[in-house]
Design a protein around this motif. Structure first.
Motif, PDB file in Angstrom:
ATOM      1  N   TRP A  42      74.099  13.966   9.543  1.00  0.00           N
ATOM      2  CA  TRP A  42      74.486  13.054   8.468  1.00  0.00           C
ATOM      3  C   TRP A  42      75.827  12.391   8.761  1.00  0.00           C
ATOM      4  N   LEU A  43      76.036  11.247   8.124  1.00  0.00           N
ATOM      5  CA  LEU A  43      77.284  10.500   8.300  1.00  0.00           C
ATOM      6  C   LEU A  43      78.489  11.313   7.854  1.00  0.00           C
ATOM      7  N   SER A  44      78.407  11.847   6.635  1.00  0.00           N
ATOM      8  CA  SER A  44      79.510  12.650   6.095  1.00  0.00           C
ATOM      9  C   SER A  44      78.950  13.513   4.975  1.00  0.00           C
ATOM     10  N   LYS A  45      78.578  14.720   5.324  1.00  0.00           N
ATOM     11  CA  LYS A  45      77.908  15.560   4.337  1.00  0.00           C
ATOM     12  C   LYS A  45      78.887  16.554   3.706  1.00  0.00           C
ATOM     13  N   PRO A  46      78.567  17.028   2.495  1.00  0.00           N
ATOM     14  CA  PRO A  46      79.417  18.034   1.848  1.00  0.00           C
ATOM     15  C   PRO A  46      79.528  19.288   2.713  1.00  0.00           C
ATOM     16  N   ASN A 104      67.319  10.350  14.615  1.00  0.00           N
ATOM     17  CA  ASN A 104      67.629  11.074  13.376  1.00  0.00           C
ATOM     18  C   ASN A 104      69.125  11.359  13.216  1.00  0.00           C
ATOM     19  N   ILE A 105      69.925  10.374  13.603  1.00  0.00           N
ATOM     20  CA  ILE A 105      71.378  10.464  13.469  1.00  0.00           C
ATOM     21  C   ILE A 105      71.830   9.348  12.536  1.00  0.00           C
ATOM     22  N   ASP A 106      72.520   9.713  11.497  1.00  0.00           N
ATOM     23  CA  ASP A 106      72.899   8.787  10.430  1.00  0.00           C
ATOM     24  C   ASP A 106      74.147   7.997  10.822  1.00  0.00           C
ATOM     25  N   VAL A 107      74.006   6.696  11.040  1.00  0.00           N
ATOM     26  CA  VAL A 107      75.150   5.804  11.257  1.00  0.00           C
ATOM     27  C   VAL A 107      74.988   4.617  10.300  1.00  0.00           C
ATOM     28  N   ARG A 108      76.083   3.921  10.035  1.00  0.00           N
ATOM     29  CA  ARG A 108      76.046   2.773   9.110  1.00  0.00           C
ATOM     30  C   ARG A 108      76.861   1.625   9.685  1.00  0.00           C
ATOM     31  N   THR A 109      76.497   0.400   9.305  1.00  0.00           N
ATOM     32  CA  THR A 109      77.366  -0.721   9.617  1.00  0.00           C
ATOM     33  C   THR A 109      78.642  -0.596   8.784  1.00  0.00           C
ATOM     34  N   LEU A 110      79.690  -1.316   9.180  1.00  0.00           N
ATOM     35  CA  LEU A 110      80.904  -1.347   8.378  1.00  0.00           C
ATOM     36  C   LEU A 110      80.645  -2.158   7.105  1.00  0.00           C
ATOM     37  N   TRP A 111      81.649  -2.185   6.214  1.00  0.00           N
ATOM     38  CA  TRP A 111      81.476  -2.845   4.921  1.00  0.00           C
ATOM     39  C   TRP A 111      81.068  -4.318   5.075  1.00  0.00           C
ATOM     40  N   TYR A 112      80.110  -4.721   4.255  1.00  0.00           N
ATOM     41  CA  TYR A 112      79.766  -6.134   4.137  1.00  0.00           C
ATOM     42  C   TYR A 112      80.798  -6.759   3.204  1.00  0.00           C
ATOM     43  N   PRO A 113      81.612  -7.715   3.673  1.00  0.00           N
ATOM     44  CA  PRO A 113      82.722  -8.216   2.862  1.00  0.00           C
ATOM     45  C   PRO A 113      82.296  -8.639   1.458  1.00  0.00           C
TER      46      PRO A 113
END
Length: 373
Positions: free
Chosen positions: A6-10, A314-323
């Motif tokens: 996960w990107l950032s899990k508890p 199965n690795i969680d990554v995300r784009t940076l913020w959409y302005p």
């Protein structure tokens, strides 16, 4: 398929749940109880400087209350960083106010002081002095606070510091969450410290804290349900405060682990041409590296190529913020800047950064990076 990274899990210590049992046994499960007071005091002790903390149900609620304490209302203008999550701007709209968006600068990816001053000067020419400025410490990276505070002081416009992601980060030995007239932290499920849902508002005095608590508890009057203003159901529950107290015990260790994650990524990415890891640009800045981020500048592959490769494994990554100034419901508002935030969105990616990442996880992540060498 391997289990998901996960990107950032508890990250909880599940071996000791006595604190939760005690909370339920005492029957303090609503928005009153001893854990709330203790949680607030614990964060006040971390921050120092005699700051006062109000425990709430989200960081979004905290921004909204900060705006209310500044008497932001219908038609007022509030300057807002464009490179951030929508929760930063939405409370401005709750107030009936008008957001004015500011681009990022390249060093920290946070609000650009140059365009901030240009925006203020533009609005002053038409007799529309902004009521507040909302600056974000994006991804746990402190903003350029010396320059931003100088502008705030020069034009006498207060800053709200959205430090939702930056608990434990420092600028010139001063902790994020202490720079604004009001500041906020988030304890959402993906943050370094989580209460599953929650946040805090940070005030400079007990009077503001008392007013914020009043507004957060439906602005209750004395006596027979009599009220003289609009209130909100924003208070944190005693149960979630118990989770927060337990999490705070491991704050330093979690930040240490996130910073170690950054060192590991630096080693992995160093041999991948055209990929740059987001770094602390100056020794006076200490990021908590809530999320590690990259920018891809390579003609052979893009950030989306990386995203697809990670997702397929199965690795969680995300784009940076959409302005924000590019969002469909916000395009009508003024924007001051160039294209820094837009380029970051088009070329950037957030990498898994949980404080519980294992060696096995990193080997899987490194394998994907090796595909692009």
């Amino acid at each position: 398929m391997s289990s998901k990274i996960w990107l950032s899990k508890p990250h909880f210590n599940t071996t000791n749940l006595d604190f939760l049992k005690e909370t339920f046994n005492s029957n303090w499960i609503s928005t009153t109880g001893p854990n709330i007071d203790e949680f607030e005091k614990s964060i006040e002790n971390i921050l120092g400087n005699d700051l006062k903390v109000v425990a709430l149900n989200s960081g979004t609620s905290a921004i909204h209350l900060a705006l209310k304490l500044l008497n932001v209302g219908i038609g007022d203008e509030v300057i807002c960083q464009t490179f951030t999550f929508c929760a930063t701007v939405n409370p401005i709209l709750y107030c009936g106010a008008i957001p004015i968006f500011i681009d990022s600068e390249k060093d920290t990816w946070n609000m650009c002081p140059v365009y901030l001053e240009k925006a203020i000067q533009n609005r002053l020419k038409v007799n529309k002095k902004p009521k507040a400025i909302i600056v974000v410490d994006s991804y746990g990276m402190p903003a350029k606070w010396d320059e931003l505070l100088e502008i705030s002081k020069k034009y006498k416009i207060p800053i709200i510091e959205d430090s939702a992601e930056a608990l434990g980060a420092f600028y010139k030995n001063k902790m994020c969450g202490t720079f604004g007239k009001y500041s906020i932290f988030s304890f959402n499920g993906n943050k370094i410290i989580t209460t599953s849902a929650g946040g805090v508002l940070i005030c400079n005095n007990t009077k503001d804290k008392a007013k914020a608590i009043h507004l957060a508890t439906q602005a209750k009057g004395i006596g027979h349900f009599q009220y003289n203003e609009i209130g909100y159901n924003y208070r944190m529950s005693n149960v979630l405060a118990a989770l927060g107290l337990e999490q705070l015990k491991s704050l330093k260790e979690k930040i240490k682990q996130r910073r170690l994650n950054h060192i590991r990524y630096k080693s992995i990415i160093s041999s991948v041409r055209g990929v740059a890891l987001k770094e602390e640009f100056d020794e006076k800045i200490v990021s908590n590296f809530w999320l590690n981020c990259i920018v891809v500048n390579n003609s052979k592959f893009s950030n989306i190529d990386f995203l697809n490769a990670f997702t397929e494994n199965n690795i969680d990554v995300r784009t940076l913020w959409y302005p924000l100034h590019m969002q469909s419901y916000l395009k009508k508002y003024l924007f001051f800047g160039d294209s820094v935030a837009e380029v970051l969105f088009r070329k950037g990616l957030c990498l898994p950064s949980s404080s519980s990442l294992t060696e096995k996880d990193f080997l899987r992540i490194e394998k994907i990076f090796n595909l692009f060498k």
